[in-house]
Motif scaffolding. Structure first.
Motif, mmCIF file in Angstrom:
data_model
loop_
_atom_site.group_PDB
_atom_site.id
_atom_site.type_symbol
_atom_site.label_atom_id
_atom_site.label_comp_id
_atom_site.label_asym_id
_atom_site.label_seq_id
_atom_site.Cartn_x
_atom_site.Cartn_y
_atom_site.Cartn_z
ATOM 1 N N GLU A 1 19.745 16.167 39.782
ATOM 2 C CA GLU A 1 19.749 14.598 40.146
ATOM 3 C C GLU A 1 18.415 14.532 40.932
ATOM 4 O OE1 GLU A 1 21.581 11.027 42.272
ATOM 5 O OE2 GLU A 1 22.934 12.875 41.976
ATOM 6 N N TYR B 1 15.525 13.967 38.482
ATOM 7 C CA TYR B 1 15.552 12.984 37.801
ATOM 8 C C TYR B 1 15.031 11.617 38.386
ATOM 9 C CZ TYR B 1 18.100 8.526 36.846
ATOM 10 O OH TYR B 1 18.395 7.318 36.594
ATOM 11 N N ALA C 1 12.884 8.314 37.359
ATOM 12 C CA ALA C 1 13.935 7.257 36.994
ATOM 13 C C ALA C 1 13.155 5.791 36.544
ATOM 14 C CB ALA C 1 14.738 6.878 38.184
ATOM 15 N N TYR D 1 18.856 8.904 26.202
ATOM 16 C CA TYR D 1 20.036 9.531 26.975
ATOM 17 C C TYR D 1 19.426 10.337 27.980
ATOM 18 C CZ TYR D 1 22.385 8.218 22.768
ATOM 19 O OH TYR D 1 22.814 7.489 21.557
ATOM 20 N N VAL D 2 20.073 10.194 29.188
ATOM 21 C CA VAL D 2 19.625 11.103 30.276
ATOM 22 C C VAL D 2 20.522 12.011 30.906
ATOM 23 C CG1 VAL D 2 18.334 11.317 32.559
ATOM 24 C CG2 VAL D 2 17.738 9.467 30.894
ATOM 25 N N PHE E 1 24.420 9.857 40.781
ATOM 26 C CA PHE E 1 24.071 9.935 39.465
ATOM 27 C C PHE E 1 25.676 9.960 38.829
ATOM 28 C CE2 PHE E 1 23.496 11.569 35.275
ATOM 29 C CZ PHE E 1 22.476 11.007 34.844
ATOM 30 N N ASN F 1 28.261 9.130 34.926
ATOM 31 C CA ASN F 1 28.308 8.802 33.654
ATOM 32 C C ASN F 1 28.537 7.344 33.847
ATOM 33 O OD1 ASN F 1 28.449 11.397 32.389
ATOM 34 N ND2 ASN F 1 30.706 11.185 32.670
ATOM 35 N N LYS G 1 23.829 7.550 30.733
ATOM 36 C CA LYS G 1 23.594 8.690 31.950
ATOM 37 C C LYS G 1 24.552 9.615 31.471
ATOM 38 C CE LYS G 1 21.537 5.928 35.522
ATOM 39 N NZ LYS G 1 21.712 5.472 37.024
#
Length: 684
Positions: free
Chosen positions: A55, A58, A62, A76-77, A85, A87, A94
């Motif tokens: 994360e 990411y 972001a 889609y990440v 982080f 779903n 995510k």
């Protein structure tokens, strides 16, 4: 739901003719930004799938993906959640995957648009950087992470990679089935699945010659990435070199600061071997004090890695160790890469017992490689530092390792010399304190002992000179008093001269067979004659004439007995007892004891009573006279014939006993005379 097979592995199964390349993390960052910039600068609505390992990686990107989400709704990440982080389907999709999924080791970015496609699929080389020295520098470690992967503009490869990741997304978020189906219809043609099957069959045949003109990136871009890779590699080398130098300096500084905090040689060696062993990570590190002429040494300080046999307390060979002797000759470090095959040790021609014991020691200690570095100070050998490699394969001692150990041994040598200098300074200070104490006692005692009789003599002589009408009886009293104090002064000077002779070794001993009982009677006669006007305690002589003959200097023995008896009578009242007796301790000597029932001695003073100028009551507060030299003279006399003298007492007012030994005359042994520098004993 986690998947142990990486996207890269699945892709190579479909396209077996592809060969992954190695990329640095810095190169992948630049490539990812270039692909993302292409999305932001272009038009249309591409499919974007990005997989981050964690994360925190990411979060660094972001903001860019918020901007990309404004261009298309098919973003889609994927990443492993760490803080917040999870779903979700806010700006983009995510997907939080498990930490056991192979994606945690991957760097993936897939973009498929109407007029272009990009595929970046990489897997990190696990553990390749964990033991590198540049791990100590965070930025260098991160940028130097290495990945194996594929970077291409090939649409078919990109479509297969996207299909693999979309299937992975469905396992974590099945509720996205409709959206993913729409993405497949728009970006992945139906023939993609058929192509996958055909490529898998081609892999089995393993003779595919299929190629695609869009397989590789444009030449300019490829050269740019190659340039970036080369620059990162040079940066990696520079960081590694800097980190290695920093590690060396840090280790030297840590060892130096640790050993400089102590002035104890043993503590210095202990700290040095621990710091050096931890810093270099060797199997075994030894350090010991030694000289060039030493034949063996006992190991006291060592550092061991786990599972290595300890040598602490073991005897280590030096004189018959050819490696140690070569270090002494070279005055430099000696590297032995393969100790089990070194011709200096395993020499068939010179196969003697010493070499065999050294060979057995090497095998027992599992030494495969050996590094010996002398600890020198201005050419003087102070000790030795040894590094042992005990692995199955010999070690390759690098020059920088030897230079590092040499620098550390130099610091150890300086610290040891400083510790020795400090110890010598402490000894000198103690000697100066003792001399100052002796001087103070000498001034106090001689001042008191000389001033008192001189004053008495002066008064008596002045009275005799100025009083002509003095009666004969009073005149005689004055003369007797002056004579007694004169004798007292002569005794003081005599004690000084006697002790000076004994301590300087200028006494010529005349030993002969003597009857101990006769010497005791002679000393008793001297004591009684000197104290004929005093009330002596009761003296018991328990020495018989049946004793064996003794081998000593009779004149000095009488002096010794007289001083011990004088001392006993001085501190015993007239109602007390003084006893002299003899016991046979062994076949070579007799033990003489002079005991009294007088003042006694404190237990903590039983050793110091034999020191020069010792005064129990202090120099100027004594109730009895004396210089404090009598027992010091007694000790020197007894040591002159190799005997022992000691005192015993249960405490204050409980009496005391003085013991000394004299050698028995053996008829088989001729009389010997000590041949020291001649100087006859001063007359008593």
């Amino acid at each position: 739901m986690s998947n142990s097979i990486s996207v890269l592995t699945e892709l190579l199964q479909i396209f077996p003719y592809w060969r992954p390349q190695m990329y640095f993390k810095a190169s992948l960052t630049a490539l990812s930004h270039a692909i993302e910039d292409q999305i932001l600068a272009g038009s249309g609505y591409p499919l974007v799938i990005a997989s981050f390992q964690k994360e925190r990686f990411y979060r660094q990107e972001a903001q860019r993906y918020r901007r990309i989400a404004q261009k298309t709704n098919q973003v889609y990440v994927l990443t492993v959640p760490e803080i917040d982080f999870k779903n979700s389907s806010e700006l983009y999709e995510k997907i939080a995957f498990e930490s056991t999924d192979s994606l945690v080791q991957e760097w993936n970015l897939i973009v498929i648009a109407q007029d272009y496609a990009s595929c970046l699929v990489c897997q990190e080389r696990i553990g390749i950087n964990h033991n590198d020295t540049y791990n100590n520098v965070d930025s260098a470690m991160d940028n130097s992470r290495r990945f194996d992967g594929i970077w291409t503009f090939d649409r078919q490869v990109s479509q297969h990679a996207a299909d693999t990741l979309l299937r992975r997304i469905l396992t974590y978020r099945p509720e996205l089935k409709t959206k993913i189906k729409q993405a497949r219809q728009e970006y992945l043609p139906v023939t993609i699945l058929k192509q996958r099957e055909e490529n898998l069959k081609q892999k089995e045949i393993n003779n595919s010659t299929w190629d695609c003109p869009d397989r590789y990136p444009e030449p300019f871009v490829q050269r740019l990435v190659s340039y970036l890779q080369a620059g990162q590699y040079e940066l990696l080398k520079a960081n590694r070199s800097l980190a290695s130098k920093e590690h060396k300096e840090r280790l030297i500084n840590s060892v130096t600061s640790a050993i400089r905090r102590s002035l104890d040689p043993e503590e210095i060696l202990h700290l040095a071997v621990q710091k050096l062993g931890e810093g270099l990570g060797g199997c075994r590190c030894l350090v010991y004090r030694c000289q060039e002429t030493d034949s063996t040494v006992t190991i006291q300080h060592e550092f061991l890695s786990a599972g290595i046999t300890s040598l602490k307390g073991k005897t280590w060979p030096l004189h018959n160790n050819p490696l140690f002797q070569e270090v002494i000759e070279l005055r430099d470090a000696l590297m032995v890469e393969d100790a089990n095959n070194d011709p200096r040790i395993f020499n068939k021609i010179k196969s003697n017992s010493d070499l065999k014991s050294l060979q057995n020691l090497i095998i027992k200690c599992s030494i495969s490689s050996w590094l010996l570095v002398p600890i020198l100070y201005r050419g003087r050998l102070l000790g030795m530092l040894e590094l042992h490699h005990c692995g199955p394969n010999p070690a390759d001692w690098r020059d920088e390792d030897v230079a590092l150990v040499n620098a550390i041994t130099t610091q150890i040598g300086v610290a040891l010399i400083q510790a020795e200098a400090y110890a010598n300074l402490q000894d000198l200070n103690k000697q100066l304190e003792a001399l100052d104490h002796t001087r103070s006692n000498l001034v106090a005692i001689t001042g008191h002992e000389l001033r008192t009789p001189l004053s008495t003599i002066q008064i008596c002589l002045e009275s005799l000179a100025t009083e002509p009408d003095m009666s004969p009886e009073l005149r005689q009293v004055m003369l007797n008093t002056a004579l007694q104090d004169t004798e007292r002064m002569c005794k003081l000077v005599q004690d000084f001269l006697t002790l000076s002779q004994l301590e300087s070794g200028r006494v010529k001993w005349h030993t002969e067979p003597l009857n101990l009982a006769e010497c005791v009677e002679l000393s008793l006669s001297n004591v009684r004659s000197r104290n004929r006007n005093s009330n002596l305690p009761n003296i018991k002589n328990l020495v018989t004439s049946e004793l064996p003959l003794i081998q000593v200097d009779g004149e000095w023995l009488v002096e010794l007995l007289a001083k011990l008896l004088d001392n006993a009578c001085k501190f015993t009242s007239s109602k007390g007892n003084v006893t002299i007796e003899v016991n046979s301790t062994d076949s070579n000597s007799l033990e003489v004891t002079v005991a009294d029932t007088g003042r006694g001695i404190e237990p903590n003073c039983l050793e110091t009573v034999f020191d020069r100028f010792y005064q129990e009551e202090g120099a100027l507060r004594r109730s009895t006279g004396g210089t404090g030299l009598g027992l010091a003279i007694c000790r020197q006399i007894v040591q002159g014939w190799g005997g022992k003298i000691w005192a015993e007492s249960e405490g204050k007012d409980l009496g005391s006993q003085f013991h000394f030994t004299v050698p028995i005359f053996l008829k088989t042994t001729p009389c010997k005379t000590n041949k020291k520098t001649s100087s006859t004993k001063t007359s008593k």
